[in-house]
Design a protein around this motif. Structure first.
Motif, PDB file in Angstrom:
ATOM      1  N   GLY A   2      -1.072 -71.248-117.968  1.00 25.46           N
ATOM      2  CA  GLY A   2      -1.051 -72.314-118.945  1.00 25.46           C
ATOM      3  C   GLY A   2      -2.432 -72.601-119.508  1.00 25.46           C
ATOM      4  N   GLY A   3      -2.463 -73.556-120.433  1.00 24.02           N
ATOM      5  CA  GLY A   3      -3.705 -73.947-121.077  1.00 24.02           C
ATOM      6  C   GLY A   3      -4.715 -74.522-120.109  1.00 24.02           C
ATOM      7  N   ALA A   4      -4.226 -75.211-119.058  1.00 28.82           N
ATOM      8  CA  ALA A   4      -5.148 -75.790-118.066  1.00 28.82           C
ATOM      9  C   ALA A   4      -5.959 -74.686-117.394  1.00 28.82           C
ATOM     10  CB  ALA A   4      -4.377 -76.605-117.039  1.00 28.82           C
ATOM     11  N   ALA A   5      -5.316 -73.576-117.066  1.00 22.79           N
ATOM     12  CA  ALA A   5      -6.033 -72.470-116.427  1.00 22.79           C
ATOM     13  C   ALA A   5      -7.106 -71.922-117.365  1.00 22.79           C
ATOM     14  CB  ALA A   5      -5.063 -71.362-116.020  1.00 22.79           C
ATOM     15  N   GLN A   6      -6.798 -71.783-118.634  1.00 24.53           N
ATOM     16  CA  GLN A   6      -7.776 -71.255-119.581  1.00 24.53           C
ATOM     17  C   GLN A   6      -8.980 -72.178-119.705  1.00 24.53           C
ATOM     18  OE1 GLN A   6      -7.724 -68.162-120.822  1.00 24.53           O
ATOM     19  NE2 GLN A   6      -9.780 -68.655-121.512  1.00 24.53           N
ATOM     20  N   VAL A   7      -8.734 -73.483-119.763  1.00 26.76           N
ATOM     21  CA  VAL A   7      -9.830 -74.456-119.824  1.00 26.76           C
ATOM     22  C   VAL A   7     -10.688 -74.344-118.563  1.00 26.76           C
ATOM     23  CG1 VAL A   7     -10.355 -76.938-119.761  1.00 26.76           C
ATOM     24  CG2 VAL A   7      -8.671 -76.055-121.382  1.00 26.76           C
ATOM     25  N   LEU A  12     -15.641 -72.316-115.578  1.00 25.17           N
ATOM     26  CA  LEU A  12     -16.312 -71.382-114.662  1.00 25.17           C
ATOM     27  C   LEU A  12     -17.316 -70.518-115.416  1.00 25.17           C
ATOM     28  CD1 LEU A  12     -13.499 -70.009-112.309  1.00 25.17           C
ATOM     29  CD2 LEU A  12     -15.309 -71.634-111.733  1.00 25.17           C
ATOM     30  N   LEU A  13     -16.948 -70.086-116.608  1.00 24.02           N
ATOM     31  CA  LEU A  13     -17.826 -69.232-117.403  1.00 24.02           C
ATOM     32  C   LEU A  13     -19.119 -69.956-117.773  1.00 24.02           C
ATOM     33  CD1 LEU A  13     -18.138 -66.461-118.638  1.00 24.02           C
ATOM     34  CD2 LEU A  13     -16.897 -67.276-120.636  1.00 24.02           C
ATOM     35  N   ARG A  14     -19.043 -71.245-118.016  1.00 20.81           N
ATOM     36  CA  ARG A  14     -20.268 -72.020-118.292  1.00 20.81           C
ATOM     37  C   ARG A  14     -21.161 -72.080-117.050  1.00 20.81           C
ATOM     38  NH1 ARG A  14     -16.785 -74.561-121.821  1.00 20.81           N
ATOM     39  NH2 ARG A  14     -15.919 -76.056-120.344  1.00 20.81           N
ATOM     40  N   ARG A  15     -20.553 -72.153-115.890  1.00 21.46           N
ATOM     41  CA  ARG A  15     -21.317 -72.235-114.634  1.00 21.46           C
ATOM     42  C   ARG A  15     -21.858 -70.866-114.207  1.00 21.46           C
ATOM     43  NH1 ARG A  15     -18.592 -74.978-109.303  1.00 21.46           N
ATOM     44  NH2 ARG A  15     -20.363 -74.781-107.909  1.00 21.46           N
ATOM     45  N   TRP A  16     -21.060 -69.812-114.425  1.00 24.53           N
ATOM     46  CA  TRP A  16     -21.441 -68.439-114.075  1.00 24.53           C
ATOM     47  C   TRP A  16     -21.230 -67.549-115.291  1.00 24.53           C
ATOM     48  CZ3 TRP A  16     -18.664 -71.306-110.366  1.00 24.53           C
ATOM     49  CH2 TRP A  16     -19.385 -71.589-109.214  1.00 24.53           C
ATOM     50  N   ARG A  20     -16.249 -62.483-115.187  1.00 28.92           N
ATOM     51  CA  ARG A  20     -15.282 -61.711-115.972  1.00 28.92           C
ATOM     52  C   ARG A  20     -13.892 -61.953-115.411  1.00 28.92           C
ATOM     53  NH1 ARG A  20     -19.037 -61.950-118.514  1.00 28.92           N
ATOM     54  NH2 ARG A  20     -20.532 -60.377-119.083  1.00 28.92           N
ATOM     55  N   THR A  21     -12.874 -61.822-116.245  1.00 30.49           N
ATOM     56  CA  THR A  21     -11.489 -61.937-115.787  1.00 30.49           C
ATOM     57  C   THR A  21     -10.727 -60.683-116.191  1.00 30.49           C
ATOM     58  OG1 THR A  21     -10.804 -63.082-117.801  1.00 30.49           O
ATOM     59  CG2 THR A  21     -11.459 -64.465-115.933  1.00 30.49           C
ATOM     60  N   GLN A  22      -9.681 -60.401-115.422  1.00 31.93           N
ATOM     61  CA  GLN A  22      -8.830 -59.245-115.705  1.00 31.93           C
ATOM     62  C   GLN A  22      -7.393 -59.639-115.388  1.00 31.93           C
ATOM     63  OE1 GLN A  22      -9.805 -55.803-113.333  1.00 31.93           O
ATOM     64  NE2 GLN A  22      -7.846 -54.837-113.722  1.00 31.93           N
ATOM     65  N   GLY A  23      -6.521 -59.528-116.377  1.00 33.89           N
ATOM     66  CA  GLY A  23      -5.108 -59.758-116.133  1.00 33.89           C
ATOM     67  C   GLY A  23      -4.531 -58.632-115.298  1.00 33.89           C
ATOM     68  N   LEU A  24      -3.671 -58.975-114.354  1.00 33.15           N
ATOM     69  CA  LEU A  24      -3.065 -57.987-113.461  1.00 33.15           C
ATOM     70  C   LEU A  24      -1.567 -57.865-113.767  1.00 33.15           C
ATOM     71  CD1 LEU A  24      -4.907 -59.056-110.196  1.00 33.15           C
ATOM     72  CD2 LEU A  24      -5.477 -57.165-111.743  1.00 33.15           C
ATOM     73  N   PRO A  25      -0.940 -56.751-113.390  1.00 32.71           N
ATOM     74  CA  PRO A  25       0.471 -56.529-113.728  1.00 32.71           C
ATOM     75  C   PRO A  25       1.413 -57.652-113.296  1.00 32.71           C
ATOM     76  CG  PRO A  25      -0.499 -54.495-112.941  1.00 32.71           C
ATOM     77  CD  PRO A  25      -1.533 -55.580-112.732  1.00 32.71           C
ATOM     78  N   SER A  26       1.116 -58.312-112.187  1.00 35.81           N
ATOM     79  CA  SER A  26       1.994 -59.383-111.696  1.00 35.81           C
ATOM     80  C   SER A  26       1.901 -60.652-112.530  1.00 35.81           C
ATOM     81  CB  SER A  26       1.626 -59.733-110.258  1.00 35.81           C
ATOM     82  OG  SER A  26       0.344 -60.358-110.225  1.00 35.81           O
ATOM     83  N   GLY A  27       0.871 -60.737-113.381  1.00 35.44           N
ATOM     84  CA  GLY A  27       0.599 -61.966-114.116  1.00 35.44           C
ATOM     85  C   GLY A  27      -0.549 -62.762-113.506  1.00 35.44           C
ATOM     86  N   ALA A  28      -0.974 -62.371-112.307  1.00 36.33           N
ATOM     87  CA  ALA A  28      -2.152 -62.999-111.703  1.00 36.33           C
ATOM     88  C   ALA A  28      -3.389 -62.584-112.501  1.00 36.33           C
ATOM     89  CB  ALA A  28      -2.305 -62.568-110.244  1.00 36.33           C
ATOM     90  N   ILE A  29      -4.479 -63.310-112.300  1.00 41.66           N
ATOM     91  CA  ILE A  29      -5.743 -62.995-112.965  1.00 41.66           C
ATOM     92  C   ILE A  29      -6.807 -62.804-111.909  1.00 41.66           C
ATOM     93  CG2 ILE A  29      -7.555 -63.862-114.506  1.00 41.66           C
ATOM     94  CD1 ILE A  29      -5.380 -65.496-115.929  1.00 41.66           C
ATOM     95  N   LEU A  30      -7.516 -61.685-111.982  1.00 41.48           N
ATOM     96  CA  LEU A  30      -8.655 -61.435-111.108  1.00 41.48           C
ATOM     97  C   LEU A  30      -9.888 -62.046-111.758  1.00 41.48           C
ATOM     98  CD1 LEU A  30      -9.987 -59.993-108.653  1.00 41.48           C
ATOM     99  CD2 LEU A  30     -10.309 -58.022-110.173  1.00 41.48           C
ATOM    100  N   VAL A  31     -10.574 -62.907-111.020  1.00 39.79           N
ATOM    101  CA  VAL A  31     -11.830 -63.505-111.463  1.00 39.79           C
ATOM    102  C   VAL A  31     -12.947 -62.819-110.682  1.00 39.79           C
ATOM    103  CG1 VAL A  31     -13.213 -65.612-111.540  1.00 39.79           C
ATOM    104  CG2 VAL A  31     -10.756 -65.717-112.001  1.00 39.79           C
ATOM    105  N   SER A 114     -13.251 -76.352-108.156  1.00 39.47           N
ATOM    106  CA  SER A 114     -13.214 -76.848-106.779  1.00 39.47           C
ATOM    107  C   SER A 114     -12.949 -75.699-105.807  1.00 39.47           C
ATOM    108  CB  SER A 114     -12.207 -77.992-106.610  1.00 39.47           C
ATOM    109  OG  SER A 114     -10.878 -77.588-106.840  1.00 39.47           O
ATOM    110  N   TRP A 115     -12.182 -74.682-106.229  1.00 34.63           N
ATOM    111  CA  TRP A 115     -11.981 -73.498-105.387  1.00 34.63           C
ATOM    112  C   TRP A 115     -13.314 -72.756-105.197  1.00 34.63           C
ATOM    113  CZ3 TRP A 115      -9.797 -71.572-101.526  1.00 34.63           C
ATOM    114  CH2 TRP A 115      -9.754 -70.204-101.263  1.00 34.63           C
ATOM    115  N   MET A 116     -14.094 -72.623-106.262  1.00 38.98           N
ATOM    116  CA  MET A 116     -15.422 -71.990-106.121  1.00 38.98           C
ATOM    117  C   MET A 116     -16.320 -72.822-105.213  1.00 38.98           C
ATOM    118  SD  MET A 116     -16.004 -68.994-107.185  1.00 38.98           S
ATOM    119  CE  MET A 116     -17.763 -69.075-106.940  1.00 38.98           C
TER     120      MET A 116
END
Length: 127
Positions: A2-7, A12-16, A20-31, A114-116
């Motif tokens: 959703g939009g919340a994840a993109q925000v 995170l990108l401003r902090r680091w 980089r991010t990569q979409g995965l076949p399952s729909g998960a995103i690798l950060v 908060s996860w980071m």
């Protein structure tokens, strides 16, 4: 995601800026964050960090993370709750896997930042 994840990814990108991010076949995103500083007591001064944003985020919490595969504690000791040569799901990447989990995830309060912070807190524990 959703939009919340993109925000939150943009936060995170401003902090680091090397994130980089990569979409995965399952729909998960690798950060992947190229370099975060480590406190004294590790085998080096910095490591990359990778974690998955699961499908179902933010109701599904991030779980576990990976550092550089050759990261150790000073003196060559393996960190607690960690495993070397662990394949990051849906990738061919190997990393030092940390079995690290949040105790209580609240999708109305907790964020990728908060996860980071949780990851950084684990890396301050020299065990």
């Amino acid at each position: 995601m959703g939009g919340a994840a993109q925000v939150q990814i943009e936060d995170l990108l401003r902090r680091w800026p090397d994130m980089r991010t990569q979409g995965l076949p399952s729909g998960a995103i690798l950060v992947a964050i190229g370099s975060i500083s480590l406190p004294p007591g590790w085998s080096r001064g910095a490591t990359s960090i990778r974690f998955l944003i699961p499908t179902g985020y933010p109701f599904a919490a991030p779980d576990c993370f990976w550092a550089d595969n050759d990261l150790m504690l000073e003196g060559g000791r393996m960190p607690c709750n960690a495993g070397k040569d662990n394949v990051i799901p849906e990738t061919a990447e190997l990393g030092l896997w940390f079995s690290w989990h949040v105790q209580a995830w609240n999708p109305n309060r907790d964020t990728l930042s908060s996860w980071m912070n949780t990851i950084a807190g684990r890396l301050r524990q020299l065990q």
